[in-house]
Design a protein around this motif. Sequence first.
Motif, mmCIF file in Angstrom:
data_model
loop_
_atom_site.group_PDB
_atom_site.id
_atom_site.type_symbol
_atom_site.label_atom_id
_atom_site.label_comp_id
_atom_site.label_asym_id
_atom_site.label_seq_id
_atom_site.Cartn_x
_atom_site.Cartn_y
_atom_site.Cartn_z
ATOM 1 N N LEU A 7 -90.016 -26.891 -3.358
ATOM 2 C CA LEU A 7 -89.195 -27.743 -2.500
ATOM 3 C C LEU A 7 -88.181 -28.496 -3.347
ATOM 4 C CD1 LEU A 7 -88.488 -29.242 0.173
ATOM 5 C CD2 LEU A 7 -90.297 -30.874 -0.423
ATOM 6 N N GLY A 8 -88.656 -29.100 -4.424
ATOM 7 C CA GLY A 8 -87.773 -29.889 -5.274
ATOM 8 C C GLY A 8 -86.674 -29.071 -5.910
ATOM 9 N N ALA A 9 -87.014 -27.862 -6.372
ATOM 10 C CA ALA A 9 -86.018 -27.019 -7.041
ATOM 11 C C ALA A 9 -84.897 -26.621 -6.095
ATOM 12 C CB ALA A 9 -86.695 -25.776 -7.613
ATOM 13 N N VAL A 10 -85.254 -26.260 -4.865
ATOM 14 C CA VAL A 10 -84.237 -25.830 -3.897
ATOM 15 C C VAL A 10 -83.364 -27.005 -3.461
ATOM 16 C CG1 VAL A 10 -83.909 -24.914 -1.565
ATOM 17 C CG2 VAL A 10 -85.536 -23.816 -3.113
ATOM 18 N N LEU A 11 -83.974 -28.144 -3.205
ATOM 19 C CA LEU A 11 -83.188 -29.322 -2.834
ATOM 20 C C LEU A 11 -82.287 -29.764 -3.988
ATOM 21 C CD1 LEU A 11 -85.827 -31.468 -0.901
ATOM 22 C CD2 LEU A 11 -83.875 -30.260 0.081
ATOM 23 N N GLU A 12 -82.803 -29.712 -5.203
ATOM 24 C CA GLU A 12 -82.049 -30.163 -6.371
ATOM 25 C C GLU A 12 -80.804 -29.309 -6.593
ATOM 26 O OE1 GLU A 12 -81.106 -32.552 -9.618
ATOM 27 O OE2 GLU A 12 -82.614 -32.858 -8.058
ATOM 28 N N THR A 13 -80.929 -28.000 -6.381
ATOM 29 C CA THR A 13 -79.779 -27.118 -6.562
ATOM 30 C C THR A 13 -78.848 -27.142 -5.360
ATOM 31 O OG1 THR A 13 -81.046 -25.632 -8.001
ATOM 32 C CG2 THR A 13 -79.059 -24.730 -6.971
ATOM 33 N N ASN A 14 -79.392 -26.881 -4.191
ATOM 34 C CA ASN A 14 -78.563 -26.654 -3.007
ATOM 35 C C ASN A 14 -77.941 -27.926 -2.445
ATOM 36 O OD1 ASN A 14 -79.755 -24.186 -3.446
ATOM 37 N ND2 ASN A 14 -80.631 -23.972 -1.417
ATOM 38 N N LEU A 15 -78.684 -29.013 -2.449
ATOM 39 C CA LEU A 15 -78.197 -30.255 -1.839
ATOM 40 C C LEU A 15 -77.719 -31.258 -2.887
ATOM 41 C CD1 LEU A 15 -77.693 -31.921 0.691
ATOM 42 C CD2 LEU A 15 -80.104 -32.635 0.641
ATOM 43 N N VAL A 16 -78.590 -31.607 -3.821
ATOM 44 C CA VAL A 16 -78.205 -32.599 -4.828
ATOM 45 C C VAL A 16 -77.120 -32.028 -5.748
ATOM 46 C CG1 VAL A 16 -79.013 -34.172 -6.621
ATOM 47 C CG2 VAL A 16 -80.527 -33.592 -4.713
ATOM 48 N N GLY A 17 -77.219 -30.741 -6.081
ATOM 49 C CA GLY A 17 -76.187 -30.109 -6.902
ATOM 50 C C GLY A 17 -74.830 -30.162 -6.228
ATOM 51 N N THR A 18 -74.814 -29.929 -4.925
ATOM 52 C CA THR A 18 -73.560 -30.035 -4.172
ATOM 53 C C THR A 18 -73.030 -31.460 -4.194
ATOM 54 O OG1 THR A 18 -74.139 -28.188 -2.724
ATOM 55 C CG2 THR A 18 -72.517 -29.755 -1.889
ATOM 56 N N PHE A 19 -73.923 -32.432 -4.035
ATOM 57 C CA PHE A 19 -73.531 -33.840 -4.135
ATOM 58 C C PHE A 19 -72.853 -34.117 -5.472
ATOM 59 C CE2 PHE A 19 -74.757 -37.890 -6.078
ATOM 60 C CZ PHE A 19 -74.181 -38.798 -5.211
ATOM 61 N N ARG A 20 -73.421 -33.568 -6.557
ATOM 62 C CA ARG A 20 -72.863 -33.825 -7.891
ATOM 63 C C ARG A 20 -71.427 -33.302 -8.019
ATOM 64 N NH1 ARG A 20 -78.191 -32.226 -9.546
ATOM 65 N NH2 ARG A 20 -79.348 -34.065 -10.265
ATOM 66 N N VAL A 21 -71.220 -32.050 -7.632
ATOM 67 C CA VAL A 21 -69.871 -31.488 -7.805
ATOM 68 C C VAL A 21 -68.883 -32.143 -6.841
ATOM 69 C CG1 VAL A 21 -70.717 -29.310 -8.738
ATOM 70 C CG2 VAL A 21 -70.343 -29.501 -6.287
ATOM 71 N N LEU A 22 -69.361 -32.495 -5.655
ATOM 72 C CA LEU A 22 -68.488 -33.153 -4.686
ATOM 73 C C LEU A 22 -68.070 -34.529 -5.183
ATOM 74 C CD1 LEU A 22 -67.189 -33.073 -1.895
ATOM 75 C CD2 LEU A 22 -69.362 -33.840 -0.919
ATOM 76 N N LYS A 23 -69.016 -35.272 -5.716
ATOM 77 C CA LYS A 23 -68.695 -36.598 -6.248
ATOM 78 C C LYS A 23 -67.701 -36.504 -7.394
ATOM 79 C CE LYS A 23 -70.852 -40.770 -8.151
ATOM 80 N NZ LYS A 23 -72.130 -41.435 -8.519
ATOM 81 N N ARG A 24 -67.907 -35.523 -8.272
ATOM 82 C CA ARG A 24 -67.023 -35.389 -9.437
ATOM 83 C C ARG A 24 -65.611 -34.969 -9.033
ATOM 84 N NH1 ARG A 24 -63.791 -35.133 -12.617
ATOM 85 N NH2 ARG A 24 -63.915 -34.941 -14.892
ATOM 86 N N ALA A 25 -65.495 -34.174 -7.978
ATOM 87 C CA ALA A 25 -64.172 -33.724 -7.525
ATOM 88 C C ALA A 25 -63.403 -34.820 -6.799
ATOM 89 C CB ALA A 25 -64.319 -32.515 -6.606
ATOM 90 N N THR A 26 -64.105 -35.822 -6.306
ATOM 91 C CA THR A 26 -63.497 -36.802 -5.409
ATOM 92 C C THR A 26 -62.429 -37.659 -6.076
ATOM 93 O OG1 THR A 26 -65.449 -36.884 -3.982
ATOM 94 C CG2 THR A 26 -63.983 -38.785 -3.924
ATOM 95 N N ALA A 27 -62.649 -38.044 -7.326
ATOM 96 C CA ALA A 27 -61.692 -38.945 -7.982
ATOM 97 C C ALA A 27 -60.293 -38.340 -8.002
ATOM 98 C CB ALA A 27 -62.157 -39.258 -9.402
#
Length: 239
Positions: free
Chosen positions: A97-117
């Motif tokens: 559960l953690g691995a899939v959430l970390e990649t698919n959801l949290v990973g998306t959050f990371r790249v989205l946050k970094r692109a936002t600036a």
Amino acid sequence: MSRSVLVTGGNRGIGHAVARAFAEAGERVAITHRSGEPPRDLVDAGCLAVRCDVTDTEQVEMAFKDVEARHGPVDVLVANAGITRDNLLLRMPEADLGAVLETNLVGTFRVLKRATAGMLQARKGRVVLVSSVVGLHGSAGQTNYAASKAGLVGLARSYAREMGPRGVTCNVVAPGFVDTDMTRALTEKQRDAALAKIPLARLATPEEVAATIRFLTSDEASYITGAVIPVDGGMGMGH
């Protein structure tokens, strides 16, 4: 003028088709890949390949710095990187559960946050998150994957509300069964069962998903944000 486009998980399947589509349209395309060598056809098409595991914040930062140095700030982000760890919930290790959430959801959050600036500074941008029909109506044996893909819808719609006044759109594409390595690994029985649920009675091609994503990042789609677009042959009709 061409735009700086970043496609995460662009080395195969849907991400590969998306990268090719943007490159053929003359955009400056970068892809992320976790391991191995980048696809030769994308490199030959002028795509920049950067090694990046989206579960690692430092790798995400380094990938963006590389892309920005070569192509400029990211104008178009396609968050496609994802994994599966299928099992019935009763038998599913919590680590899966953690691995899939970390990649698919949290990973998306990371790249989205970094692109936002960069998008904030430019007061424009296009974001497409690649979810799944499974995230809309569920799938037995995929509770972790479905939860991660459903989470992308809430993430995208909240982001669309935050960033709309700054000229940034954010939409979700929800593919159904697509002819990729993942679906080719299905047994004949599983494949037949899947086709029986699809009104168009066939799998999608990665190029069909890529075409939808390209449209959502085009000027013609400038008034579409917070939308969930199924590309599933009618499989999830009503969602």
